[in-house]
Design a protein around this motif. Structure first.
Motif, PDB file in Angstrom:
ATOM      1  N   GLU A  25       1.939  -2.815   0.243  1.00 44.00           N
ATOM      2  CA  GLU A  25       1.163  -1.692  -0.279  1.00 44.00           C
ATOM      3  C   GLU A  25       1.842  -0.368   0.049  1.00 44.00           C
ATOM      4  N   ARG A  26       1.841   0.539  -0.911  1.00 43.45           N
ATOM      5  CA  ARG A  26       2.428   1.859  -0.725  1.00 43.45           C
ATOM      6  C   ARG A  26       1.285   2.886  -0.735  1.00 43.45           C
ATOM      7  N   ARG A  27       1.282   3.763   0.271  1.00 40.28           N
ATOM      8  CA  ARG A  27       0.231   4.763   0.381  1.00 40.28           C
ATOM      9  C   ARG A  27       0.837   6.119   0.709  1.00 40.28           C
ATOM     10  N   ARG A  28       0.176   7.164   0.240  1.00 43.02           N
ATOM     11  CA  ARG A  28       0.570   8.541   0.558  1.00 43.02           C
ATOM     12  C   ARG A  28      -0.683   9.286   1.014  1.00 43.02           C
ATOM     13  N   ASP A  29      -0.485  10.220   1.937  1.00 44.59           N
ATOM     14  CA  ASP A  29      -1.590  11.029   2.455  1.00 44.59           C
ATOM     15  C   ASP A  29      -2.700  10.151   3.039  1.00 44.59           C
ATOM     16  N   LEU A  30      -2.291   9.172   3.824  1.00 46.63           N
ATOM     17  CA  LEU A  30      -3.243   8.269   4.450  1.00 46.63           C
ATOM     18  C   LEU A  30      -3.838   8.942   5.684  1.00 46.63           C
ATOM     19  N   SER A  31      -5.163   8.935   5.796  1.00 47.38           N
ATOM     20  CA  SER A  31      -5.809   9.542   6.962  1.00 47.38           C
ATOM     21  C   SER A  31      -5.762   8.574   8.143  1.00 47.38           C
ATOM     22  N   LEU A  32      -5.949   9.123   9.324  1.00 46.47           N
ATOM     23  CA  LEU A  32      -5.947   8.304  10.528  1.00 46.47           C
ATOM     24  C   LEU A  32      -7.091   7.299  10.490  1.00 46.47           C
ATOM     25  N   ASP A  33      -8.231   7.718   9.984  1.00 50.36           N
ATOM     26  CA  ASP A  33      -9.373   6.821   9.917  1.00 50.36           C
ATOM     27  C   ASP A  33      -9.095   5.663   8.956  1.00 50.36           C
ATOM     28  N   GLU A  34      -8.496   5.961   7.804  1.00 45.31           N
ATOM     29  CA  GLU A  34      -8.156   4.910   6.845  1.00 45.31           C
ATOM     30  C   GLU A  34      -7.126   3.946   7.425  1.00 45.31           C
ATOM     31  N   PHE A  35      -6.146   4.514   8.114  1.00 45.90           N
ATOM     32  CA  PHE A  35      -5.119   3.675   8.711  1.00 45.90           C
ATOM     33  C   PHE A  35      -5.728   2.728   9.736  1.00 45.90           C
ATOM     34  N   SER A  36      -6.617   3.239  10.582  1.00 46.18           N
ATOM     35  CA  SER A  36      -7.232   2.424  11.625  1.00 46.18           C
ATOM     36  C   SER A  36      -8.065   1.299  11.020  1.00 46.18           C
ATOM     37  N   LYS A  37      -8.799   1.581   9.979  1.00 42.62           N
ATOM     38  CA  LYS A  37      -9.695   0.590   9.401  1.00 42.62           C
ATOM     39  C   LYS A  37      -8.960  -0.458   8.577  1.00 42.62           C
ATOM     40  N   GLU A  38      -7.919  -0.053   7.848  1.00 41.06           N
ATOM     41  CA  GLU A  38      -7.310  -0.949   6.874  1.00 41.06           C
ATOM     42  C   GLU A  38      -6.027  -1.616   7.353  1.00 41.06           C
ATOM     43  N   TYR A  39      -5.261  -0.955   8.232  1.00 42.61           N
ATOM     44  CA  TYR A  39      -3.918  -1.453   8.505  1.00 42.61           C
ATOM     45  C   TYR A  39      -3.598  -1.692   9.978  1.00 42.61           C
ATOM     46  N   ASP A  40      -4.079  -0.845  10.867  1.00 47.69           N
ATOM     47  CA  ASP A  40      -3.653  -0.900  12.269  1.00 47.69           C
ATOM     48  C   ASP A  40      -3.898  -2.279  12.862  1.00 47.69           C
ATOM     49  N   ALA A  41      -2.805  -2.944  13.278  1.00 47.16           N
ATOM     50  CA  ALA A  41      -2.831  -4.301  13.845  1.00 47.16           C
ATOM     51  C   ALA A  41      -3.356  -5.326  12.852  1.00 47.16           C
ATOM     52  N   LYS A  42      -3.340  -5.006  11.536  1.00 43.46           N
ATOM     53  CA  LYS A  42      -3.840  -5.935  10.518  1.00 43.46           C
ATOM     54  C   LYS A  42      -2.766  -6.325   9.518  1.00 43.46           C
ATOM     55  N   LYS A  43      -2.111  -5.370   8.889  1.00 40.97           N
ATOM     56  CA  LYS A  43      -1.124  -5.695   7.869  1.00 40.97           C
ATOM     57  C   LYS A  43      -0.165  -4.522   7.694  1.00 40.97           C
ATOM     58  N   PRO A  44       1.028  -4.795   7.157  1.00 43.15           N
ATOM     59  CA  PRO A  44       2.013  -3.721   6.956  1.00 43.15           C
ATOM     60  C   PRO A  44       1.578  -2.775   5.839  1.00 43.15           C
ATOM     61  N   VAL A  45       2.132  -1.600   5.879  1.00 40.83           N
ATOM     62  CA  VAL A  45       1.926  -0.638   4.806  1.00 40.83           C
ATOM     63  C   VAL A  45       3.157   0.250   4.728  1.00 40.83           C
ATOM     64  N   LEU A  46       3.513   0.639   3.520  1.00 35.58           N
ATOM     65  CA  LEU A  46       4.660   1.516   3.305  1.00 35.58           C
ATOM     66  C   LEU A  46       4.126   2.910   2.989  1.00 35.58           C
ATOM     67  N   LEU A  47       4.532   3.894   3.787  1.00 39.81           N
ATOM     68  CA  LEU A  47       3.961   5.238   3.728  1.00 39.81           C
ATOM     69  C   LEU A  47       4.998   6.250   3.271  1.00 39.81           C
ATOM     70  N   SER A  48       4.561   7.188   2.465  1.00 40.55           N
ATOM     71  CA  SER A  48       5.436   8.288   2.042  1.00 40.55           C
ATOM     72  C   SER A  48       4.786   9.611   2.409  1.00 40.55           C
ATOM     73  N   GLY A  49       5.624  10.635   2.524  1.00 46.31           N
ATOM     74  CA  GLY A  49       5.121  11.975   2.821  1.00 46.31           C
ATOM     75  C   GLY A  49       5.042  12.308   4.293  1.00 46.31           C
ATOM     76  N   LEU A  50       5.359  11.379   5.171  1.00 42.38           N
ATOM     77  CA  LEU A  50       5.252  11.651   6.607  1.00 42.38           C
ATOM     78  C   LEU A  50       6.424  12.456   7.143  1.00 42.38           C
TER      79      LEU A  50
END
Length: 943
Positions: free
Chosen positions: A128-153
């Motif tokens: 999954e590719r995401r941009r402008d991901l919030s910390l809350d979204e990251f914690s709920k959807e990805y942190d210690a769960k699954k990889p994610v590809l981020l842009s804009g950081l």
């Protein structure tokens, strides 16, 4: 290549070796020295071909190199340059060519060395590719769960524009960076030399920059980027710089280079940002071992190692064999993009073109439990975290067969498969937790692989070996931090993150078995009518190898290190020491915590029981267990005191000390309770002390060492000590010195392997000179100088030795210092702690931990300590004239304080040399042990 009509030259050229496959012969050649390879190349045409393979010479070179390395255009040329071989001759410049030889193995290797990835087609992948991901979204959807590809950081990073190969080379061309390779040697290359290598190499597994110290080599690089906001929580940050495991790396590599399949150390999570080039990533969830990868778990210490093909080899040879449903999760990382890799996920990276990247590993609340689990002793859980249920032995696999059996009639049960077949089958039979898919078919692949496995901390913790308690069993060499650091880390988290104590307690129960020891503490508090344990007091403190608790007014220590027998000797020796300290009315007693109680805690018939013990008899719980005790113990006032402890250590020289108490060890624990000292330990105050405070500390330690070394020890009942040849020793050698020297002699036998296991930065040529620096005569001479030569006293009497006066065994108390600028809060030393490691021997031994750990090599503080100590380290006494000047010279060398101390450092049971090399950078270029000796310990000779 062999063509039609040509004879195959291989059988004749290899003779009896022709029965071996080319791969085996190539592996065997790597064990030979370069000059032997050169000779073997002259034997036959096929040997000439095999002995001139670049991968062979690359292996030989990396095994010999001791950076900085300068690549000479080929690995053979580079190796010969290191060997000092003159290459200016026609024979070398014109290689020979032979027909009539065919090798599929060499052809595949040649292909990997010369393959261009320009013609390989890679899609965008399914991460999954995401941009402008919030910390809350990251914690709920990805942190210690699954990889994610981020842009804009990285939009605000200077590195986005400046971290190109050319710009980095122009600015940092002279800077040496660490290089990744499979050799045990630590190799570095100046960046300009590495760029030259990148442009000319044709390696199947190219070297790449993988430097965790790049911030030290080029501090400006740290200003070019910042940790993205999603990953700023890192619980390892509270560790000191020296204790924190490697966590950030600069990564630069050419096309075809990359990282082979692995799981990040300690099950940490990671982010990886690409600044230039393209990287192909492949990932599998925890427990899904990639095809072609083998996980080995050492069942003695739990260490995990992985056999894996190189990144390029996996993509070329294994990836095409995978069915679509079993292919990894994939993506192509582009400049400016960041990929997040969760805890425990397998990943493999292939550089499609020259790349520059930066990565960091971290621990946060989501993966903390997994990190604690990976640090726990034992092996089942370590293997299960990486290889799923395939890591279990056959018995456990059969027990879980019903849970793991497929409904498919064609699926074999685990008990029907060999271990190797289990791995292959696991790769083929994938079942997801649900069958819902999004439009891209991505969700299915992100689910964990079933068959009974779940990457859940409660499930994984069920595989812990409860018998392998944190405080009783050795620490795995592969762990990211040591035992001391782990204990300190959890203690600091407990204090600094009170809002996370429920999670920290769960991690402490996994890594430290904290729940068990809390129950023991509560039983002792009940027996001694202490107040109930509070929330602040329920976790062990300090970094020692035994659980220690600080209550409001008391300090409670349970003896568990090394098993019950060693624990009994530890407490018995300490109690005997306190008894002598009081009878001698030594001033040292005012600087040792007062003993409130001591005894034995044991678990019997479903409940805990406590019996007091002052060390002066064999406790009933021990004596009633049919154990046999020798007469020296039965007739001794302190049966587990210093002399019986010393004799036990002498009997066990060179082999692990057996725990003669057998089954008692699992449910009997000696303990001691002392009054709690006010203030803090020195380790917590090091950075807050003034120079005046530090000098006062040095004077205090010198005075207390003098008091300790002047304290009488119990009279020695001389045993019938035998030398190595079974002959009775000369009676004029003090028995205590014989035991002390025997211990040193035994440590000498395995000193090289011990130093290598610690991973010290000690040059190989110095390792090879240890026998020359500490000859066998050293031990004879050391005994000789303590012989009663002319009927007088020994040159230096042996003394009590604390042996562990380190920063966590010194207590400080606050006081008001009005000597400077009015009232100023300062700290002064008040107590020395922990006397359970007491022994008898050379008092010089006590200087080593103080100088290296407490003073960190500060010469002025060490001088202050010696001035305050005020006792001669070695009493000068002439040796007898026996007409052998060389022999007398070596004996006089033993009388040199600096030489003797350096020998003790080399032979020390702890990683003393590692501490020395970290304090004095100039030791890395030392040409002899004598040079190291004078650099570190020369002050002793003028004392």
């Amino acid at each position: 290549m062999t063509t039609l009509g040509q004879r195959d030259r291989r059988p004749e050229a290899l003779g009896n070796l022709s029965v071996l496959p080319d791969e085996t012969i190539c592996v065997l050649l790597e064990y030979l020295a370069p000059r032997d390879i050169a000779h073997l190349a002259c034997v036959s045409s096929v040997m000439y071909i095999l002995c001139n393979e670049e991968p062979l010479w690359m292996s030989l070179c990396l095994r010999k190199a001791k950076g900085p390395l300068e690549y000479k255009g080929s690995w053979k040329k580079t190796t010969l340059h290191l060997e000092g071989v003159n290459q200016e001759n026609d024979a070398y410049r014109k290689p020979l060519h032979f027909d009539g030889f065919n090798s599929l193995y060499l052809y595949k290797r040649f292909y990997r060395c010369n393959a261009s990835l320009d013609g390989f087609s890679f899609d965008n992948g399914n991460v999954e590719r995401r941009r402008d991901l919030s910390l809350d979204e990251f914690s709920k959807e990805y942190d210690a769960k699954k990889p994610v590809l981020l842009s804009g950081l990285t939009d605000s990073w200077p590195a986005s524009n400046t971290w190109t190969i050319d710009q980095l080379s122009e600015k940092y061309g002279e800077v040496p960076f660490r290089i990744s390779q499979r050799s045990p040697n630590k190799i570095s290359m100046q960046f300009k030399d590495y760029i030259s290598y990148m442009k000319t190499q044709r390696d199947e597994d190219p070297l790449y920059v993988f430097d965790d110290k790049f911030g030290d080599a080029a501090p400006e690089l740290l200003k070019d980027y910042s940790v993205p906001h999603l990953f700023q929580e890192d619980w390892f940050e509270i560790l000191d710089k020296e204790s924190r495991p490697p966590y950030r790396w600069l990564i630069i590599g050419p096309e075809r280079s990359g990282a082979s399949w692995h799981v990040d150390p300690a099950l940490t999570s990671a982010w990886n940002t690409l600044l230039c080039g393209r990287k192909r990533w492949a990932l599998y969830p925890p427990g899904k071992v990639p095809l072609g990868v083998t996980v080995h778990v050492n069942e003695d210490d739990g260490d995990v190692s992985i056999d894996t093909p190189s990144s390029l080899q996996w993509w070329l040879d294994y990836y095409p064999l995978l069915p679509d449903e079993d292919k990894p999760i994939e993506c192509t990382l582009l400049p400016g993009e960041t990929i997040y890799v969760p805890s425990g996920w397998w990943h493999c990276i292939l550089n499609l073109e020259p790349t520059v990247a930066v990565t960091q590993n971290f621990v946060n609340k989501e993966n903390f439990g997994f990190v604690c689990l990976d640090m726990a002793p034992g092996y089942h859980h370590k293997g299960v975290c990486r290889a799923g249920l395939l890591a279990l032995n056959d018995g456990n696999s059969e027990e879980m067969e019903e849970e793991t059996h497929d409904e498919d009639d064609n699926t074999l049960s685990y008990s029907d498969l060999t271990r190797k077949e289990k791995r292959v089958r696991m790769n083929g039979d994938v079942e997801t937790e649900n069958h819902e898919e999004d439009v891209n078919g991505v969700s299915k692949r992100y689910n964990m692989w079933k068959n009974g496995f779940s990457y859940d901390i409660n499930f994984l913790a069920s595989f812990l070996d409860k018998e392998r308690d944190h405080y009783n069993f050795p620490w795995s060499m592969g762990n990211s931090v040591g035992q001391r650091e782990m204990r300190a880390w959890i203690s600091k988290l407990w204090v600094l993150k009170p809002e996370m104590r429920e999670l920290i307690w769960k991690g402490a129960c996994i890594a430290l078995n904290a729940e068990k020891w809390l129950r023991c503490l509560e039983e002792l508090c009940t027996f001694h009518n202490f107040p109930l344990v509070t929330e602040d007091e329920k976790l062990p403190v300090g970094t020692g190898s035994n659980p220690v608790y600080l209550l409001s007014s008391y300090a409670v220590k349970l003896f568990v290190e090394g098993g019950l027998e060693q624990s009994m000797y530890g407490l018995g020796t300490e109690l005997e020491f306190y008894d002598i300290l009081g009878r001698a009315d030594s001033p040292l007693k005012t600087h040792i915590p007062d003993v409130v109680a001591s005894g034995i805690l044991f678990f019997e018939k479903g409940s805990y029981k406590v019996v007091p013990w002052d060390g002066k008899r064999i406790p009933d719980i021990i004596s009633s267990s049919n154990l046999v005790f020798d007469a020296s113990m039965l007739n001794s006032e302190f049966p587990f005191g210093i002399w019986n402890k010393t004799l036990r250590e002498h009997r066990n020289q060179g082999k692990p000390a057996p725990d003669s108490f057998g089954s008692l060890s699992s449910h009997v624990w000696p303990y001691i309770i002392t009054k709690r000292c006010k203030g803090k330990i020195f380790a917590q105050l090091r950075d807050d002390l003034t120079w005046n405070d530090a000098q006062n500390l040095a004077s205090f330690l010198g005075q207390q060492l003098r008091n300790l070394h002047q304290l009488p020890y119990p009279p020695v009942t001389r045993p019938a000590l035998l030398n190595a040849n079974g002959v009775h020793e000369e009676q004029n050698i003090p028995a205590e010195w014989k035991v002390f020297v025997d211990a040193l002699c035994q440590k000498k036998k395995d000193v090289t392997s011990r130093l290598e296991n610690w991973g010290n930065p000690i040059p190989r040529f110095l390792m090879n000179k240890i026998d020359e620096y500490i000859p066998d005569e050293f031990f004879v001479d050391l005994l000789h100088v303590f012989k009663d030569i002319n009927g007088g006293d020994e040159i230096k009497p042996c003394t009590w030795i604390h042996s562990d006066v380190m920063d966590d065994n010194i207590h400080m108390e606050p006081y008001a210092d009005d000597s400077v600028d009015g009232q100023q809060s300062s700290w002064r030393p008040s107590h020395i702690l922990d006397f359970s490691d007491l022994s008898i021997g050379d008092p010089i031994y006590d200087l080593i931990p103080i100088y290296l750990d407490v003073f960190r090599g500060d010469n002025d503080l060490f001088k202050k300590l010696l001035e305050s100590y005020g006792l001669p380290l070695i009493r000068s006494k002439s040796l007898p004239d026996n007409g052998t000047k060389t022999r007398d010279s070596s004996r006089k060398k033993v009388l040199s304080p600096s030489y003797r101390t350096m020998c003790y450092c080399i032979l020390h049971e702890e990683n003393v040399l590692g501490a020395m090399f970290s304090i004095w950078d100039e030791l890395r270029t030392a040409e002899s042990w004598e040079q190291i000796e004078l650099t570190v310990w020369s002050l002793l000779n003028s004392y």
